[in-house]
Write a protein that holds these residues in place. Sequence first.
Motif, short mmCIF file in Angstrom:
data_model
loop_
_atom_site.label_atom_id
_atom_site.label_comp_id
_atom_site.label_asym_id
_atom_site.label_seq_id
_atom_site.Cartn_x
_atom_site.Cartn_y
_atom_site.Cartn_z
N ALA A 121 0.83 -1.21 0.00
CA ALA A 121 0.00 0.00 0.00
C ALA A 121 0.87 1.26 0.00
O ALA A 121 0.55 2.24 -0.68
CB ALA A 121 -0.92 -0.01 1.22
N ALA A 122 1.97 1.22 0.74
CA ALA A 122 2.89 2.36 0.75
C ALA A 122 3.52 2.57 -0.62
O ALA A 122 3.67 3.71 -1.09
CB ALA A 122 3.97 2.13 1.80
N LEU A 123 3.88 1.48 -1.30
CA LEU A 123 4.45 1.60 -2.64
C LEU A 123 3.44 2.16 -3.63
O LEU A 123 3.78 2.96 -4.51
CB LEU A 123 4.96 0.24 -3.11
N VAL A 124 2.18 1.74 -3.52
CA VAL A 124 1.13 2.26 -4.40
C VAL A 124 0.95 3.76 -4.18
O VAL A 124 0.78 4.53 -5.14
CB VAL A 124 -0.19 1.50 -4.15
N CYS B 216 -3.89 -6.03 -5.68
CA CYS B 216 -4.04 -4.65 -6.14
C CYS B 216 -4.66 -4.59 -7.54
O CYS B 216 -5.39 -3.65 -7.86
CB CYS B 216 -2.69 -3.93 -6.13
N PHE B 217 -4.34 -5.58 -8.39
CA PHE B 217 -4.99 -5.64 -9.70
C PHE B 217 -6.51 -5.73 -9.54
O PHE B 217 -7.26 -5.05 -10.24
CB PHE B 217 -4.47 -6.86 -10.47
N LEU B 218 -6.95 -6.57 -8.62
CA LEU B 218 -8.40 -6.70 -8.38
C LEU B 218 -8.98 -5.40 -7.83
O LEU B 218 -10.08 -4.99 -8.19
CB LEU B 218 -8.66 -7.85 -7.41
N GLY B 219 -8.24 -4.76 -6.91
CA GLY B 219 -8.73 -3.51 -6.35
C GLY B 219 -8.85 -2.41 -7.39
O GLY B 219 -9.86 -1.68 -7.43
N GLU B 220 -7.83 -2.26 -8.24
CA GLU B 220 -7.89 -1.25 -9.29
C GLU B 220 -9.03 -1.54 -10.26
O GLU B 220 -9.74 -0.62 -10.69
CB GLU B 220 -6.56 -1.21 -10.04
N ALA B 221 -9.20 -2.81 -10.61
CA ALA B 221 -10.28 -3.16 -11.55
C ALA B 221 -11.65 -2.88 -10.94
O ALA B 221 -12.55 -2.35 -11.62
CB ALA B 221 -10.16 -4.64 -11.94
N SER B 222 -11.83 -3.21 -9.67
CA SER B 222 -13.13 -2.98 -9.03
C SER B 222 -13.45 -1.51 -8.88
O SER B 222 -14.63 -1.13 -8.80
CB SER B 222 -13.16 -3.66 -7.66
#
Length: 356
Positions: A100-103, A300-306
């Motif tokens: 999360a920090a890297l994002v 994170c892929f799933l989170g960005e897509a959602s």
Amino acid sequence: MFSFITSLLPTHFLPGWLCLDTNPLHCLLQALVGACGISVLCSLMQVHLFLEDSQRDKNDKDHSGHRTLSYQRTTKPGLPGMLWFLSVTGVLAVVGSRVAALVVLEFCLRSVSGWVTTRPQCRNFLKQLLIQSQFCVGCALSCSLNFLHEGASQRWLCLLLAAALSWFLARQTSLLLQHVTALYKLHSSQRYCGTCISLLTSGHCLLPMLCRTMIIIFFVAVVAAISIINEHFLSATEALRFWTPLTICYTLLIVYMQEDQHRLPGSQAVLKTVVVRLGGLMVLMLTVGRWADVFHILMCFLGEASCLIPTMDLLDATSSKDEEDSTDYVTREQQQRPKAQEKHQRPQDLLCQMAS
């Protein structure tokens, strides 16, 4: 008491890279705050775009009004909205604080570079950036709460109060969006609704307020992200070995994405950007990270897509507005050039006539 309950959870059979970094209850409450923040941002952005479109309808009576319908389709009432909220909360709860920090750091670097390299006539850059920042806002809130409440004796109580307040704000903004999309045009014309009259007179302040709020959120999140990442290194040499490839990798990615973003439509460019930057982050984690980080990046892929797929119509609408504004800008420039040339030629013609 909560630590005793969570210690009884059957997590001993799970591999280490599937276990959560902190207390599962703390992760869940932090994720709940992050999901509420995403909901607030999405609702207020839709309210702003609806108000902007309504204002354009008043100025142009021949406007088709298709963007207003697209904003209404973006809302997620009832069961679909609850499922979306639960899915985003689950993803944020699973994603570790380090990823999360890297994002957060990646988004801040991409935002600053985009602001510097954007074209002067690109007036909708902030709107597109706010729409794209939904999952990053959730990571920023989760990361900041993890940093600010670290070591607190009653951490669960502080996070519970933050989650309750966030839920209240998300609920109020959702009700505001439903009220505006259903009754704003009627109430603003009749002028008997206090909420709609307030939006009619001061709705233009909504976007600057969102921008200032995002700046504060990400400023705190950057400080928290740097602190969280540095906690995983025992020496300055290890930290330098991590930060050097990270900086080089994302600098190259940002240059590539900024050049490629102008050649594709809004939604396609955003999806390609997500795949490229998270793919680069996964390669980096495979080099200097852990298997838990790789698993969290997949989440994170799933989170960005959602977050992005339900708001693709908003991205397309802002992109079309950007193209319209760019076309109007070029048209005005072309119309002003002959007038300027005529103004310069008239004195020269008068001087030639006087000389002859």
